[in-house]
Every structure is written in structure tokens, then in C-alpha cells.
Design an enzyme around this catalytic site. Sequence first.
Site, PDB file in Angstrom:
ATOM      1  N   TYR A  29       3.822  -0.099  -1.989  1.00 40.10           N
ATOM      2  CA  TYR A  29       3.776  -0.112  -3.260  1.00 40.10           C
ATOM      3  C   TYR A  29       4.761   0.377  -4.133  1.00 40.10           C
ATOM      4  O   TYR A  29       5.389  -0.368  -5.007  1.00 40.10           O
ATOM      5  CB  TYR A  29       2.339   0.514  -3.886  1.00 40.10           C
ATOM      6  CG  TYR A  29       2.181   0.750  -5.330  1.00 40.10           C
ATOM      7  CD1 TYR A  29       2.069  -0.521  -6.094  1.00 40.10           C
ATOM      8  CD2 TYR A  29       1.911   1.804  -5.801  1.00 40.10           C
ATOM      9  CE1 TYR A  29       1.892  -0.076  -7.590  1.00 40.10           C
ATOM     10  CE2 TYR A  29       1.565   1.973  -6.975  1.00 40.10           C
ATOM     11  CZ  TYR A  29       1.704   0.954  -7.916  1.00 40.10           C
ATOM     12  OH  TYR A  29       1.114   1.179  -9.248  1.00 40.10           O
ATOM     13  N   SER A  62      -0.856  -0.779  -4.743  1.00 43.94           N
ATOM     14  CA  SER A  62      -1.348   0.527  -5.234  1.00 43.94           C
ATOM     15  C   SER A  62      -1.183   1.499  -4.261  1.00 43.94           C
ATOM     16  O   SER A  62      -0.750   1.543  -2.962  1.00 43.94           O
ATOM     17  CB  SER A  62      -2.850   0.279  -5.591  1.00 43.94           C
ATOM     18  OG  SER A  62      -3.762   0.671  -4.537  1.00 43.94           O
ATOM     19  N   GLU A 111       0.693  -1.223   0.055  1.00 44.74           N
ATOM     20  CA  GLU A 111      -0.044  -0.044  -0.030  1.00 44.74           C
ATOM     21  C   GLU A 111       0.918   1.170   0.072  1.00 44.74           C
ATOM     22  O   GLU A 111       1.858   1.415   0.892  1.00 44.74           O
ATOM     23  CB  GLU A 111      -0.899   0.083   1.385  1.00 44.74           C
ATOM     24  CG  GLU A 111      -2.128  -0.904   1.373  1.00 44.74           C
ATOM     25  CD  GLU A 111      -2.935  -0.671   2.276  1.00 44.74           C
ATOM     26  OE1 GLU A 111      -4.150  -1.152   2.299  1.00 44.74           O
ATOM     27  OE2 GLU A 111      -2.748   0.039   3.324  1.00 44.74           O
ATOM     28  N   CYS A 112       0.754   2.128  -0.875  1.00 43.41           N
ATOM     29  CA  CYS A 112       1.369   3.349  -0.983  1.00 43.41           C
ATOM     30  C   CYS A 112       2.909   3.215  -0.912  1.00 43.41           C
ATOM     31  O   CYS A 112       3.500   2.990  -1.789  1.00 43.41           O
ATOM     32  CB  CYS A 112       0.767   4.416  -0.078  1.00 43.41           C
ATOM     33  SG  CYS A 112       0.927   6.096  -0.385  1.00 43.41           S
ATOM     34  N   GLY A 113       3.470   3.664   0.094  1.00 41.33           N
ATOM     35  CA  GLY A 113       4.787   3.590   0.317  1.00 41.33           C
ATOM     36  C   GLY A 113       5.388   2.214   0.219  1.00 41.33           C
ATOM     37  O   GLY A 113       6.348   1.944  -0.722  1.00 41.33           O
TER      38      GLY A 113
END
Length: 457
Positions: free
Chosen positions: A353, A449, A349-351
Site C-alpha cells: 500500500y 490499505s 497490503e501494508c508495505g
Amino acid sequence: MIPPGLLIAAPRSGSGKTTLVLGLLRALARGGVAVQPMKCGPDYIDPGFHAAAASRVSYNLDSWAMRPALIDGLTRQAGNDAELFIGEALMGLFDGVISDGASGDGSSSGLAALLGWPVLLVLDISGQSQSAGAVAKGFASFRPDVRVAGVVLNKVASPRHEALARKGIEEAGLPVVGTLPRNADLVLPERHLGLVQADETVELDRRLEALADFVETHCDIGAIRALAEPTRLPTAGRDMGRRPVESTEAGLRPGEPIEAGLRPPGQRIALARDAAFSFIYPHLIAGWRRQGAEIIPFSPLADEGPAEDADVAWLPGGYPELHGARLATATRFQKALRLFAQTRPVHGECGGYMVLGRVLIDAEGTAHRMTGLLDLETSFAKRRMNLGYRLAELKQDCPLGARGSRVRGHEFHYSTTLRSDDTPLFEVSDANGTPLGALGGRRGQVTGSFFHVIDKA
């Protein structure tokens, strides 16, 4: 017995909510009160400070992203052995989105109405005096189902300033229960996503003690506590299909009925946890444990890989861009994660990703080689804010669920995607239902993502 609650809110961000909340939490806790902190809306930073101040896990409550049953369950769980809820609002009291989500519009006022919590309004009165009374009166009358019970004045410049502002507030029919003078020494350090994380804050305990002393000196703690009112559960009187809890993890007690929430991505979950990977909501971990999953933390910054006997590896968000060089040279971590991904799911997730991608470019323009598990390149040298709620439909099976299922969450990052050539993972829309197109990617068993999941839809 669910304890009473009080929501601390303000007309806008930067008014002093966090200063008051942290000082109040520490003052109550050191006075022997079992005070349970809660945070309205999506936020990873404030709850960490709440937990440090109150010595209890702080949970997020989000009316746009969370179903009523989950809000109910988290409130029951968190309040199980507490005497008082103290909630911290997000932004301004009435700020939310235009279209309702799972339980409301995401505003702090909506949660106050849902839970029956009165509001303690923090007013930054710099540059005004009696006019603060008009602001307070407007907030008190704006929404009939939300009760503003008292006011704390912040950034008071002098006794005369306090007397004039107090006169305006009292003429508006509201009690003043605290007056906080200007004090630049109490400001907590910040960075681009908000405050520096609690675990990274130098001399955090000393700072919290100073905040508690400050609040105790300038506020009537007893009067503030007396403003709290009984908590009203969103699903009270309805059978939501809950089951008894058998675990005592994360503050749970046997027999307490709690909504399960999002299903675990595996039986044994290898979870990246360190200064670069810390953005995962406590209610997710607690929910996974309630459903029988085991959490096995590992630290990429310490060059550790996921446990070999884990079923899935999960890399949450955080600040990997601040540790790009260290992650790029964490060869054992990168090799172990690539080996793990050959046979089992890996999700970021985010970082997390970004670390699954090929290259991460930091704010100074330096490129750092990441794991290469996704065909992704991201950059902080070209900053662009991406912020908002998201309703996501899975286009591929992944640790978040099966293809076609939907989840609610949010995005909040400043990075720019330079390249993304993997199979899209989601189709997403914003809080108003406007389609935003594809998001994230999948290659083999690796998915990720910029989307932070909060609850199933």
C-alpha cells in the site's frame, strides 16, 4: 490420517518458545520425522523460520480471524502426509482478545482446546527457582479444557538452579522434559517487526543446526514427542460443503477435502515477491491455487513489473521502508505497474500500500518517490504502532471482494499516514466491535490499505 499434535507455549513473549520450536523442528526433521509446523495467530516471520527448520510450509491458525471450516481445511491440508504437528503459540498461552471472533478469542489456548492439542510449557526461570512450580501449576489449572502436559525450563543458570526449579515443577505434578541453559550465542537477529526474515538471516542453516544440537542435548526428544495427542478437527462429522482437491500444490493431495477460503482476485495473479514484499499468508496462496488461479511472481527490487498477461497485480506487505532508495529508482517496475493499472486491478497490503502512494519517508527522514498510483504519503520517521485484529466491510469493489462484503484480518505497522486523499476502501472495527472509521483508499482500479486479509467473514 491426521497426525497428533503438540502446542509449545509460554507465560509471555520472550520466554524461549521460538528457540525450542526451531531446534525441535530441525532435530525431528533430520531424524527422519515428517514434522508439520503451525503458528498460532497472525505472524509472518516465525513461519518462515519454521519452514526452513522442518522443510515444510508452515501455516497460521487463527481462531479470531478464521472460520472453523478454514481451520479444519488447513489442518487437513498440512497434516496430510505428516507424522506430527508442532504448533508455536503467540505471546502468552491465554492471551487473546475480549470478544470472540469467527472461531474463538484468538488465544493459543483456544486453539489448543479446539484441536485437542496438549501444551508443552516453556518457562524462563531466570530470577526464580521453586516458584516456577507455582507458575506451572497456575497455568495447568487455569482452563479445564487445556491440558499442560509437560514443562521445559529455560535460562537455567546452574545444576543447583535446575534442581530447585525441577523440584517445584514436579511438586506441581508436571514432568520436566528439558532444561535449557543460558546461551546468548543462539539468539536470532531482530528488527522492528520481530525477527529478521528467514531468507535474510546469515548462515541460517548453520544456526538451525546449532539450535537442534542444543535442544537434543538438553531435552528428551522422545518424551516431548510422546506428549502429543490426536488432533480433533473443528468441523468433524459436519458437512461443510467442501469439494475434492484436484491440485497437488502446496502439499495438497488429490481427493483431500479442503475449505476454499478467500476467492482468488483473478485467474492469473501477478504477485510481488522479494525481500521488500514477503508478507502474504501461505494459506491464501494455497487457497487461490486450489480454486484454479495461477500465481506469477515478480520482483520490484529487481526492477521487474507484473506479467503483461496477468489479470491482477497484488503487492503484499513486507519491508519496503528498508529499500526505499532502490524502489524509488526501479523505473521499469514503476512504469510497468502504472501501465498495468490503466486496465487492470492493482491491490496493495501494508508495505505494498505504501509503495502505491506518492512518497515513503524512511526512519532517517529521507523521502523516496513511489509509484503515485494512490494519493498517499507515509512516514517511518514518526513511528507509531498500529496493531490489532480488524473486521472490515468493503465500501468499494476491489480484489478482496464486492462492495458490502466483509473480511477479517489485522494491522501491524509502525508507519504514520501524512496524507491520504483517496476514496476510502473499508469501514473497520476492532476485535471488540469498536468502530475505527475508514481505512485505505481507492483511485480508479488501484486499491490498498494497511489491512492484512486472513479470511472472509
